[in-house]
Every structure is written in C-alpha cells, then in structure tokens.
Design a protein around this motif. Structure first.
Motif, PDB file in Angstrom:
ATOM      1  N   ARG A 134       0.823  -1.201   0.000  1.00  0.00           N
ATOM      2  CA  ARG A 134       0.000   0.000   0.000  1.00  0.00           C
ATOM      3  C   ARG A 134       0.859   1.254   0.000  1.00  0.00           C
ATOM      4  O   ARG A 134       1.992   1.273   0.485  1.00  0.00           O
ATOM      5  CB  ARG A 134      -0.938   0.023   1.197  1.00  0.00           C
ATOM      6  N   GLN A 135       0.303   2.282  -0.607  1.00  0.00           N
ATOM      7  CA  GLN A 135       0.855   3.624  -0.574  1.00  0.00           C
ATOM      8  C   GLN A 135      -0.239   4.564  -0.071  1.00  0.00           C
ATOM      9  O   GLN A 135      -1.353   4.122   0.230  1.00  0.00           O
ATOM     10  CB  GLN A 135       1.319   4.058  -1.970  1.00  0.00           C
ATOM     11  N   PHE A 136       0.102   5.856  -0.006  1.00  0.00           N
ATOM     12  CA  PHE A 136      -0.875   6.857   0.412  1.00  0.00           C
ATOM     13  C   PHE A 136      -1.063   7.867  -0.720  1.00  0.00           C
ATOM     14  O   PHE A 136      -0.100   8.518  -1.137  1.00  0.00           O
ATOM     15  CB  PHE A 136      -0.413   7.554   1.695  1.00  0.00           C
ATOM     16  N   HIS A 137      -2.289   7.963  -1.214  1.00  0.00           N
ATOM     17  CA  HIS A 137      -2.619   8.871  -2.308  1.00  0.00           C
ATOM     18  C   HIS A 137      -3.701   9.848  -1.871  1.00  0.00           C
ATOM     19  O   HIS A 137      -4.575   9.505  -1.061  1.00  0.00           O
ATOM     20  CB  HIS A 137      -3.125   8.092  -3.528  1.00  0.00           C
ATOM     21  N   TRP A 138      -3.641  11.043  -2.421  1.00  0.00           N
ATOM     22  CA  TRP A 138      -4.673  12.054  -2.194  1.00  0.00           C
ATOM     23  C   TRP A 138      -5.591  12.120  -3.398  1.00  0.00           C
ATOM     24  O   TRP A 138      -5.122  12.076  -4.547  1.00  0.00           O
ATOM     25  CB  TRP A 138      -4.025  13.414  -1.959  1.00  0.00           C
ATOM     26  N   THR A 139      -6.889  12.232  -3.153  1.00  0.00           N
ATOM     27  CA  THR A 139      -7.878  12.274  -4.228  1.00  0.00           C
ATOM     28  C   THR A 139      -8.585  13.616  -4.249  1.00  0.00           C
ATOM     29  O   THR A 139      -9.052  14.105  -3.213  1.00  0.00           O
ATOM     30  CB  THR A 139      -8.917  11.147  -4.053  1.00  0.00           C
ATOM     31  N   ASN A 140      -8.668  14.192  -5.424  1.00  0.00           N
ATOM     32  CA  ASN A 140      -9.334  15.481  -5.619  1.00  0.00           C
ATOM     33  C   ASN A 140     -10.820  15.238  -5.892  1.00  0.00           C
ATOM     34  O   ASN A 140     -11.200  14.765  -6.963  1.00  0.00           O
ATOM     35  CB  ASN A 140      -8.694  16.212  -6.805  1.00  0.00           C
ATOM     36  N   ASN A 141     -11.649  15.571  -4.927  1.00  0.00           N
ATOM     37  CA  ASN A 141     -13.094  15.388  -5.070  1.00  0.00           C
ATOM     38  C   ASN A 141     -13.760  16.641  -5.629  1.00  0.00           C
ATOM     39  O   ASN A 141     -14.786  17.108  -5.117  1.00  0.00           O
ATOM     40  CB  ASN A 141     -13.710  15.014  -3.719  1.00  0.00           C
ATOM     41  N   GLY A 142     -13.150  17.188  -6.668  1.00  0.00           N
ATOM     42  CA  GLY A 142     -13.717  18.365  -7.319  1.00  0.00           C
ATOM     43  C   GLY A 142     -13.517  19.651  -6.554  1.00  0.00           C
ATOM     44  O   GLY A 142     -14.315  20.594  -6.683  1.00  0.00           O
ATOM     45  N   TYR A 143     -12.437  19.751  -5.770  1.00  0.00           N
ATOM     46  CA  TYR A 143     -12.205  20.945  -4.959  1.00  0.00           C
ATOM     47  C   TYR A 143     -11.813  22.135  -5.839  1.00  0.00           C
ATOM     48  O   TYR A 143     -11.016  22.002  -6.774  1.00  0.00           O
ATOM     49  CB  TYR A 143     -11.089  20.692  -3.943  1.00  0.00           C
ATOM     50  N   ALA A 144     -12.318  23.296  -5.504  1.00  0.00           N
ATOM     51  CA  ALA A 144     -11.919  24.528  -6.182  1.00  0.00           C
ATOM     52  C   ALA A 144     -10.742  25.187  -5.470  1.00  0.00           C
ATOM     53  O   ALA A 144      -9.957  25.901  -6.087  1.00  0.00           O
ATOM     54  CB  ALA A 144     -13.091  25.505  -6.261  1.00  0.00           C
ATOM     55  N   THR A 145     -10.632  24.963  -4.153  1.00  0.00           N
ATOM     56  CA  THR A 145      -9.556  25.550  -3.357  1.00  0.00           C
ATOM     57  C   THR A 145      -9.099  24.537  -2.311  1.00  0.00           C
ATOM     58  O   THR A 145      -9.791  23.553  -2.021  1.00  0.00           O
ATOM     59  CB  THR A 145     -10.023  26.821  -2.623  1.00  0.00           C
ATOM     60  N   TYR A 146      -7.953  24.819  -1.713  1.00  0.00           N
ATOM     61  CA  TYR A 146      -7.466  23.984  -0.610  1.00  0.00           C
ATOM     62  C   TYR A 146      -8.435  24.030   0.565  1.00  0.00           C
ATOM     63  O   TYR A 146      -8.639  23.021   1.253  1.00  0.00           O
ATOM     64  CB  TYR A 146      -6.078  24.455  -0.180  1.00  0.00           C
ATOM     65  N   ASP A 147      -9.057  25.181   0.780  1.00  0.00           N
ATOM     66  CA  ASP A 147     -10.038  25.295   1.875  1.00  0.00           C
ATOM     67  C   ASP A 147     -11.234  24.372   1.649  1.00  0.00           C
ATOM     68  O   ASP A 147     -11.822  23.872   2.621  1.00  0.00           O
ATOM     69  CB  ASP A 147     -10.496  26.743   2.032  1.00  0.00           C
ATOM     70  N   ASP A 148     -11.601  24.138   0.395  1.00  0.00           N
ATOM     71  CA  ASP A 148     -12.679  23.187   0.116  1.00  0.00           C
ATOM     72  C   ASP A 148     -12.297  21.793   0.608  1.00  0.00           C
ATOM     73  O   ASP A 148     -13.127  21.070   1.177  1.00  0.00           O
ATOM     74  CB  ASP A 148     -12.979  23.132  -1.381  1.00  0.00           C
TER      75      ASP A 148
END
Length: 390
Positions: free
Chosen positions: A174-188
C-alpha cells in the motif's frame, strides 16, 4: 500471432521514440511520464540504469510482420534488489542459504520509481494477443538469461490478474494517495476534514512558511540549470541518508528538463534569496507524482508543506484527480492521503522457492488488506455521523 516475434533490446535507442511511445500511450494522447521513451532513455543515457549499476536493459518488443511494435515492456536484468521498492531480499537470502542463486533476476519495472502504471504496454488496449505474448516473452527471457525469477512491479490491477492466470504469484502493498473530489480551493478540501485535523493543518502550513520562506512552482521553460543545481544538492543529501548512494546523477535531471519539461514540476522553497529545499514531481494526464525531496536547512513542517500541501495546491489548480506522494510514510495519512493498494506479480522458476513464497504472499495480502482498512478508519476526514461546529 502469425509472423509476430519478440525482440530483446539492450538499449532503448534501438527503438524509435514514436514507436515506443505509441505503445506506452495505449491509445491516449501521450504516455504517462515514467513510461515515455524520453524518461526511460534518460535513465540509460545518463548511466543510472545500466549494466554497471545492476540494471541491464532487456526491453521486450513484440513486432508484427512489418516490424512495427504492437506491444513493449520495460525490462532489466538485475544483479541486486535495490531501487525497486518491492522488497524481495528475504527471498534472495533464503534461496541463497539453500544453495540456489537468486541473482540475476528479471525486473519489469520503471527503475527507482514506485509508481503504479501499465507494464505490458499494448499499442491497442483491446489487443487480445499482446499481453499473453509479453508474459510468455518474460518467461522466455528468464530462461535465456539463466535468471531465477521475474518481477513485474507496480503494475495495474488488471495486469496483475492476467499474469496470475499464467502462473505469476500475486503480491500487494500500500501507498498513500490524495484524491481530488472536485475541490476549487485547498479550503474546500479542508472543509471535509474533522475540525481538529483541519485546525492542525492550518497551523502546520502557517508555521512552515513563518521564517520568511516563500514557495515557487517551476515547470516548462522555468526549469533552469541553476534550479536543478540547487535541487540536486537537496537530492544528494536525502539520497545519501536513505540509500547510502543516490540512484540518479546530475546528468539525468538535465536530460529530463530538456526532453520533457512540460511534465516536470519543481516545488522550491526560498529564504533570504536562495533555495533551501525542494521537491521534484511529474505531471501525468490526471495525476501528480511526487518523487524526491531534500533540504539544506531544517525548518519545522517544511517537508510537509513542500511535498504534500503544495502538491495538493497544484493538483487543485491544474484540475488533477490524484496526488501520488511516493512509497511508504504513514505521516501522509494526517494530511489527507489515504491507503491505496499497489500490485506486483512474480514468476519463480524453482518450485520449492515458489511454494514457500506463495504461502508467504497469501498471509501478506491479508495483512495489507487489514492494515489499509484500519488506516483508512484513522484518516482525517469527517465521519458521516459527525456534526461539527468550528
């Protein structure tokens, strides 16, 4: 496949870049960075992946009657197990103690690169012949070179399953990945985290850039030799501490800057007019791949900022779906990177060793699955039942 043949190439320059890349792209507009002819040939021409470093190129090319490649596989004859990130040294030690010779072995992989991707590269993804032909070619290469085994590492799950059907053992990690769930900004993105985790990351980012540190994103024509001179010093420091001797040399970085600058991203930290830290990333079709990091000054949380938070910022800005931040590192979990399964397939000639490894891998797969479930539960994201107030 009538009139088709598999050739073994001792260097990538024996195949035209456009022909290799057509197979590596598999119908897409272009291949992912690490499968591209430009990347793999840079490793060879710089001497990083070569016989003297224990990575003897043995690339497989499946050709039709007209000599045009319809499928390829990046393959190497290895005299050690370094630079692979799928660890089989225990297998080698056990086999050697029993009187066998584990090395040489065949490695179907991208050297020094623990990134999931296709390894059996079909020009036409629907080609029913290419994948079994390459699998047979890998086995034949093992026999021709007197190797103990073949290892297809960081493959896709589909390849992993197809190789299992022709006698390869299955391994997971296993590794660790980040998934973008349609964010417009980091604050999202922060808005999806538990309140305590969200506040911790905000504080971490403030403190990382507190001592007058600024961040630059360099890509394309901004990738100067001076920037890579600075980054290479960071890389040498980290590589020397982690591996004893870094895998890559300075020439390699110049070659990728010249040949594929649009896919390279340097995240560089500057203080008092000079670069003090940096991370090298590669930009894929929908993924940002984090690779190397280093620094000449220590500042709390700067590593997390340069490698993980800035990667998320860039992915959101570019509309990329995933950030792969490299191998290992449970510290990534708190920063929104969740466990993701990786796959490798292993063909072992000696039946006794094969049986012992098969039993081990069965237990290991169960452990990896359980571990990933526990870690996911410990992640920073809010539970559906939580009703938090900041």
């Amino acid at each position: 496949m009538p009139d088709a043949r598999i050739r073994i190439l001792s260097q990538l320059s024996e195949v035209r870049p456009a022909e290799w890349d057509a197979c590596a792209a598999g119908g897409a507009a272009r291949p992912e960075p690490f499968l591209a002819h430009a990347f793999l040939s840079a490793l060879e021409e710089s001497g990083c992946a070569a016989a003297r470093t224990g990575w003897l190129p043995q690339h497989l090319i499946l050709e039709g009657p007209d000599g045009t490649p319809s499928a390829v596989a990046p393959a190497y004859l290895k005299s050690h197990s370094r630079g692979e990130y799928v660890f089989d040294q225990g297998w080698a030690d056990a086999y050697n103690r029993a009187g066998g010779e584990y090395y040489p072995k065949v490695q179907v992989a991208v050297p020094f690169t623990p990134v999931t991707g296709r390894r059996l590269l079909l020009k036409d993804p629907q080609d029913p012949v290419g994948r079994p032909a390459l699998a047979a070619g890998i086995k034949q290469l093992v026999r021709l070179r007197g190797a103990s085994s073949a290892h297809v590492t960081f493959s896709t799950q589909e390849e992993w399953e197809s190789l299992a059907a022709v006698g390869f053992l299955q391994r997971t990690d296993r590794q660790f990945h980040w998934t973008n769930n349609g964010y417009a900004t980091y604050d999202d993105f922060l808005g999806e985290l538990a309140s305590r985790k969200r506040k911790a990351l905000k504080k971490e980012r403030r403190e990382a850039l507190g001592p007058g540190i600024t961040i630059e994103w360099l890509t394309g024509s901004e990738l100067t030799e001076a920037a890579f001179d600075a980054f290479f010093m960071f890389y040498l420091d980290t590589g020397g501490r982690k591996w004893g001797a870094p895998y890559l040399n300075r020439e390699f970085f110049s070659l990728i800057a010249q040949r594929m600058p649009e896919t390279v991203l340097l995240v560089m930290a500057r203080r008092d007019g000079r670069y003090i830290a940096g991370a090298l990333n590669f930009i894929g079709a929908d993924t940002l791949y984090g690779r190397y990091w280093g620094a000449v000054e220590h500042h709390p949380f700067l590593h997390f900022e340069v490698c993980y938070h800035q990667a998320i910022d860039f992915a959101i800005a570019r509309g990329l779906k995933v950030v792969e931040a490299g191998a290992q590192g449970e510290h990534k979990l708190a920063r929104g990177y969740l466990p993701t399964t990786t796959y490798s397939a292993h063909y072992i000639v000696h039946k006794g060793l094969e049986g012992a490894v098969a039993q081990y891998l069965e237990r290991e797969r169960a452990h990896v699955e359980e571990d990933a479930a526990v870690l996911t539960e410990l992640g920073p994201f809010r539970r559906c039942s939580e009703d938090e107030q900041d």
